[in-house]
Scaffold this active site. Structure first.
Site, PDB file in Angstrom:
ATOM      1  N   ASP A  81      18.398  18.827   4.159  1.00 54.47           N
ATOM      2  CA  ASP A  81      18.821  17.650   4.906  1.00 54.47           C
ATOM      3  C   ASP A  81      17.984  17.504   6.171  1.00 54.47           C
ATOM      4  O   ASP A  81      17.743  18.477   6.887  1.00 54.47           O
ATOM      5  CB  ASP A  81      20.306  17.804   5.258  1.00 54.47           C
ATOM      6  CG  ASP A  81      20.963  16.510   5.682  1.00 54.47           C
ATOM      7  OD1 ASP A  81      20.453  15.442   5.287  1.00 54.47           O
ATOM      8  OD2 ASP A  81      21.982  16.562   6.389  1.00 54.47           O
ATOM      9  N   HIS A 204      24.739   8.599   5.518  1.00 54.19           N
ATOM     10  CA  HIS A 204      24.879   9.764   6.390  1.00 54.19           C
ATOM     11  C   HIS A 204      26.042   9.541   7.348  1.00 54.19           C
ATOM     12  O   HIS A 204      26.417   8.413   7.640  1.00 54.19           O
ATOM     13  CB  HIS A 204      23.598   9.992   7.195  1.00 54.19           C
ATOM     14  CG  HIS A 204      22.483  10.582   6.406  1.00 54.19           C
ATOM     15  ND1 HIS A 204      21.984  11.846   6.661  1.00 54.19           N
ATOM     16  CD2 HIS A 204      21.774  10.104   5.351  1.00 54.19           C
ATOM     17  CE1 HIS A 204      21.006  12.106   5.808  1.00 54.19           C
ATOM     18  NE2 HIS A 204      20.861  11.061   5.002  1.00 54.19           N
ATOM     19  N   ALA A 206      29.382  10.351   7.152  1.00 52.84           N
ATOM     20  CA  ALA A 206      30.558   9.730   6.527  1.00 52.84           C
ATOM     21  C   ALA A 206      31.877  10.263   7.065  1.00 52.84           C
ATOM     22  O   ALA A 206      32.919   9.633   6.852  1.00 52.84           O
ATOM     23  CB  ALA A 206      30.508   9.916   5.015  1.00 52.84           C
ATOM     24  N   ASN A 226      27.091  11.808   2.629  1.00 51.63           N
ATOM     25  CA  ASN A 226      26.983  13.088   3.321  1.00 51.63           C
ATOM     26  C   ASN A 226      28.172  13.358   4.249  1.00 51.63           C
ATOM     27  O   ASN A 226      28.540  12.500   5.048  1.00 51.63           O
ATOM     28  CB  ASN A 226      25.698  13.128   4.153  1.00 51.63           C
ATOM     29  CG  ASN A 226      24.444  13.083   3.296  1.00 51.63           C
ATOM     30  OD1 ASN A 226      24.489  12.851   2.097  1.00 51.63           O
ATOM     31  ND2 ASN A 226      23.308  13.290   3.921  1.00 51.63           N
TER      32      ASN A 226
END
Length: 286
Positions: A81, A204, A206, A226
């Site tokens: 990531d 991204h 979340a 994510n």
């Protein structure tokens, strides 16, 4: 079958959750939840945490060995990531990661395209997926800090077209870490991007987004979502409760077991929100 899990999720109207790890108890809790729910799972390792967690190869081997010891049957993607450089993405590819994210969002779009393309060309030779990002996800998490900057739609189109990446993370109002107030996502922009690019989108930051908004994002093409902060908060709360509940407790196993179970419980809730529960049967059959 790993190479089309996210695409299948997009076509089927659900999302694969990515959950980032911060140690062994995260691996155990997340894998238990995914196995219980028969859900494919993406285990993420933020690039800024790689050294703390032992290095790319150690992390990969630890996840695989733990999954083997637990007799896990669900598909697992191990993902880098927010890759900080082209070189770091290549290290992850060489270690055996299934997918990598090159985060060139802070670069001018021309340089973002150039470096993302280099990662794609290297990764695809070894069957590894690549995620790219346009715009900036705000907030602070895992040493990453930034202000929200909405993705430019034309830049999203150019990044996908010029690099041939596999998934795109367009920043549209979500933030890393804990939200201050209510999240305000750009659903109109999501719809426009979804109609202009044909790759699955990634959301991204979340943690803290309502289930209603999450479902709306999934319908608008987000097939990978994510999570990190929500899991860490549940782990921290349970750890504090355990220690405060018994001041004489010193057994690591007795201290950590409830917090691992808290991770598992939170991960199961996330899986159900993403709609990936009971999707393992599809990949077993194929």
């Amino acid at each position: 079958m790993k190479n089309n899990i996210i695409q299948y999720a997009k076509e089927s109207g659900f999302a694969i959750p990515q959950m980032n790890i911060n140690g062994l108890v995260w691996i155990e809790g997340i894998l238990k939840a995914a196995e219980n729910q028969q859900s494919p799972i993406i285990i993420g390792t933020t690039d800024k945490n790689i050294e703390y967690l032992g290095g790319y190869q150690f992390i990969l081997d630890t996840i695989k060995n733990k999954a083997k010891a637990m007799k896990v049957t669900i598909p697992i993607l191990i993902h880098l990531d927010h890759g900080l450089s082209v070189e770091n993405c290549k290290y992850a590819v060489d270690a055996g990661y299934d997918s990598v994210m090159f985060d060139g969002s802070s670069l001018p779009i021309e340089e973002n395209i150039k470096q993302t393309k280099e990662v794609v060309e290297y990764a695809h030779q070894k069957g590894v997926f690549v995620e790219g990002e346009v715009g900036a996800v705000g907030g602070e998490e895992d040493g990453l800090t930034g202000e929200v900057k909405y993705a430019d739609i034309d830049e999203c189109i150019d990044l996908v077209k010029e690099t041939e990446l596999d998934t795109l993370a367009p920043a549209l109002g979500s933030v890393h870490g804990k939200y201050q107030g209510e999240p305000d996502l750009g659903f109109e922009e999501m719809n426009m991007i979804r109609n202009k690019v044909d790759v699955p989108l990634v959301l991204h930051g979340a943690s803290g987004i309502s289930n209603f908004d999450l479902q709306r994002a999934i319908k608008l093409g987000h097939a990978k979502i994510n999570f990190n902060t929500e899991i860490n908060m549940s782990w921290t709360k349970q750890l504090r409760d355990t220690l405060e509940g018994d001041k004489d407790l010193f057994s690591p196993q007795k201290i950590l077991k409830p917090s691992t179970q808290a991770i598992e419980k939170t991960a199961e809730k996330i899986i159900k929100m993403c709609g990936s529960n009971n999707q393992n049967k599809v990949f077993i059959q194929n």
